[in-house]
Enzyme design. Structure first.
Site, PDB file in Angstrom:
ATOM      1  N   ASP A  69       0.865  -1.174   0.000  1.00  0.00           N
ATOM      2  CA  ASP A  69       0.000   0.000   0.000  1.00  0.00           C
ATOM      3  C   ASP A  69       0.903   1.225   0.000  1.00  0.00           C
ATOM      4  O   ASP A  69       1.516   1.553   1.016  1.00  0.00           O
ATOM      5  CB  ASP A  69      -0.894  -0.024   1.239  1.00  0.00           C
ATOM      6  CG  ASP A  69      -1.686   1.258   1.433  1.00  0.00           C
ATOM      7  OD1 ASP A  69      -1.714   2.101   0.512  1.00  0.00           O
ATOM      8  OD2 ASP A  69      -2.294   1.410   2.514  1.00  0.00           O
ATOM      9  N   ASN A  96       3.212   5.244 -10.120  1.00  0.00           N
ATOM     10  CA  ASN A  96       2.007   5.326 -10.936  1.00  0.00           C
ATOM     11  C   ASN A  96       0.724   5.146 -10.141  1.00  0.00           C
ATOM     12  O   ASN A  96      -0.351   5.514 -10.602  1.00  0.00           O
ATOM     13  CB  ASN A  96       2.081   4.271 -12.054  1.00  0.00           C
ATOM     14  CG  ASN A  96       0.837   4.242 -12.910  1.00  0.00           C
ATOM     15  OD1 ASN A  96       0.622   5.117 -13.731  1.00  0.00           O
ATOM     16  ND2 ASN A  96      -0.005   3.237 -12.701  1.00  0.00           N
ATOM     17  N   ARG A 129      10.971   9.564  -1.774  1.00  0.00           N
ATOM     18  CA  ARG A 129      11.968   9.553  -0.700  1.00  0.00           C
ATOM     19  C   ARG A 129      12.698   8.221  -0.647  1.00  0.00           C
ATOM     20  O   ARG A 129      13.940   8.172  -0.580  1.00  0.00           O
ATOM     21  CB  ARG A 129      11.312   9.818   0.657  1.00  0.00           C
ATOM     22  CG  ARG A 129      12.317   9.911   1.803  1.00  0.00           C
ATOM     23  CD  ARG A 129      11.661   9.872   3.164  1.00  0.00           C
ATOM     24  NE  ARG A 129      11.169   8.524   3.517  1.00  0.00           N
ATOM     25  CZ  ARG A 129      10.658   8.206   4.701  1.00  0.00           C
ATOM     26  NH1 ARG A 129      10.540   9.135   5.637  1.00  0.00           N
ATOM     27  NH2 ARG A 129      10.243   6.971   4.946  1.00  0.00           N
ATOM     28  N   SER A 145       1.743  12.943 -12.607  1.00  0.00           N
ATOM     29  CA  SER A 145       0.891  14.098 -12.378  1.00  0.00           C
ATOM     30  C   SER A 145      -0.376  13.920 -13.221  1.00  0.00           C
ATOM     31  O   SER A 145      -0.832  12.805 -13.441  1.00  0.00           O
ATOM     32  CB  SER A 145       1.644  15.384 -12.744  1.00  0.00           C
ATOM     33  OG  SER A 145       0.852  16.521 -12.518  1.00  0.00           O
ATOM     34  N   SER A 146      -0.945  14.995 -13.708  1.00  0.00           N
ATOM     35  CA  SER A 146      -2.137  14.951 -14.558  1.00  0.00           C
ATOM     36  C   SER A 146      -2.211  16.245 -15.342  1.00  0.00           C
ATOM     37  O   SER A 146      -1.734  17.293 -14.880  1.00  0.00           O
ATOM     38  CB  SER A 146      -3.403  14.787 -13.719  1.00  0.00           C
ATOM     39  OG  SER A 146      -4.570  15.006 -14.504  1.00  0.00           O
ATOM     40  N   TYR A 160      -8.799  15.985  -6.604  1.00  0.00           N
ATOM     41  CA  TYR A 160      -7.887  15.197  -7.436  1.00  0.00           C
ATOM     42  C   TYR A 160      -6.833  16.090  -8.087  1.00  0.00           C
ATOM     43  O   TYR A 160      -5.627  15.803  -8.024  1.00  0.00           O
ATOM     44  CB  TYR A 160      -8.666  14.449  -8.510  1.00  0.00           C
ATOM     45  CG  TYR A 160      -7.783  13.722  -9.492  1.00  0.00           C
ATOM     46  CD1 TYR A 160      -7.275  12.464  -9.192  1.00  0.00           C
ATOM     47  CD2 TYR A 160      -7.439  14.297 -10.717  1.00  0.00           C
ATOM     48  CE1 TYR A 160      -6.443  11.796 -10.088  1.00  0.00           C
ATOM     49  CE2 TYR A 160      -6.607  13.649 -11.615  1.00  0.00           C
ATOM     50  CZ  TYR A 160      -6.117  12.398 -11.292  1.00  0.00           C
ATOM     51  OH  TYR A 160      -5.291  11.742 -12.178  1.00  0.00           O
ATOM     52  N   LYS A 164      -2.630  16.199  -7.531  1.00  0.00           N
ATOM     53  CA  LYS A 164      -1.642  16.036  -8.598  1.00  0.00           C
ATOM     54  C   LYS A 164      -0.812  17.298  -8.808  1.00  0.00           C
ATOM     55  O   LYS A 164       0.351  17.233  -9.224  1.00  0.00           O
ATOM     56  CB  LYS A 164      -2.351  15.648  -9.901  1.00  0.00           C
ATOM     57  CG  LYS A 164      -2.998  14.272  -9.874  1.00  0.00           C
ATOM     58  CD  LYS A 164      -1.965  13.170  -9.763  1.00  0.00           C
ATOM     59  CE  LYS A 164      -2.580  11.804 -10.002  1.00  0.00           C
ATOM     60  NZ  LYS A 164      -1.563  10.729 -10.036  1.00  0.00           N
TER      61      LYS A 164
END
Length: 264
Positions: A69, A96, A129, A145-146, A160, A164
């Site tokens: 997770d 992703n 990290r 990102s988007s 959302y 992003k």
């Protein structure tokens, strides 16, 4: 070395989060096709992840699946540890995993806000990290990102898009932090991509989209691009594969739009 060799990933080990299906699966397969050994991370569906592993192996590379997770920093650390333990080292991390959310600001609950930011934002930060801590010198970190993050506002999509948008800032800052290990940090910013979630999600973007047939949704999404087609997972996977290669060693701190020119 020929110029084409710069695009190969032979001898590299890659880890892809959220790789059990959709864009993540396509990225994992594409990296494997270019010679990388691949760690296929999944959250819930082991069966789907194992199918991706089998496809990578059938193409001549090696792969394993590991459940984690990515919203849990401790689980992310364990994931990277297991990847290095199995393959010996790590060169590429493609983050992703993500979840989508729609809702008018008046209806957004704290729980929904936290659910989205836990994976899309907090999760990607701690993936980056741990990637820095585990990658060999000269490695690659590629976040997701988007095209709604900074290019275009979308109604009922603030949570959302905001989750992003933070990624764009992470990339610019982390590219500096990671320079001491010669690690590049970039992100892809996909637009509409035809995954198994495409139709249901696309209807949320289209006014009165619930009344559209599947064919009309396709046509509407294709119309947004001057290339007049819908994006495919492989379109994103090709860009990630390039960013992971030696050919992209002088690209860092960048967000690459992958939307066929839809938002311009």
């Amino acid at each position: 070395m020929s110029s084409s060799d710069n695009y190969r990933l032979d001898g590299k080990v890659a880890l892809v989060t959220g790789a059990g299906r959709g864009i993540g699966a396509a990225i994992a397969v594409a990296l494997g096709q270019r010679g990388a050994k691949v760690v296929v991370n999944y959250a819930n569906s082991r069966e789907a992840a194992e199918k991706v592993v089998d496809e990578i192996k059938s193409n001549g590379s090696d792969a394993i699946s590991i459940q984690a997770d990515v919203g849990d920093p401790d689980a992310v650390t364990k994931l990277m540890d297991q990847a290095v333990e199995h393959f010996g080292y790590l060169d590429i991390v493609s983050s992703n995993a993500g979840i989508v959310s729609f809702g008018h600001v008046k209806d957004v609950t704290p729980d929904e806000f936290d659910r989205v930011f836990r994976v899309n934002t907090r999760g990607q930060f701690f993936v980056a990290r741990e990637a820095y801590r585990h990658l060999r010198e000269g490695g690659r970190i590629i976040l997701t990102s988007s095209n709604t993050a900074s290019v275009k506002g979308v109604p009922r999509h603030a949570v959302y898009s905001g989750s992003k948008g933070a990624i764009d800032t992470f990339v610019r800052c982390l590219a500096i932090d990671c320079g001491d290990k010669k690690i590049t940090v970039n992100a892809v910013a996909p637009g509409a991509i035809k995954t198994d979630m495409f139709l249901s999600v696309s209807r949320e973007y289209i006014p009165n989209g619930e009344t559209f047939t599947d064919e009309q949704v396709d046509e509407c999404a294709a119309w947004l691009s001057p290339l007049n087609r819908v994006g495919l997972p492989v379109d994103v996977a090709r860009v990630v594969s390039f960013l992971a290669s030696d050919a992209a060693e002088w690209i860092s701190g960048k967000i690459i739009g992958v939307d066929g020119g839809a938002f311009r």
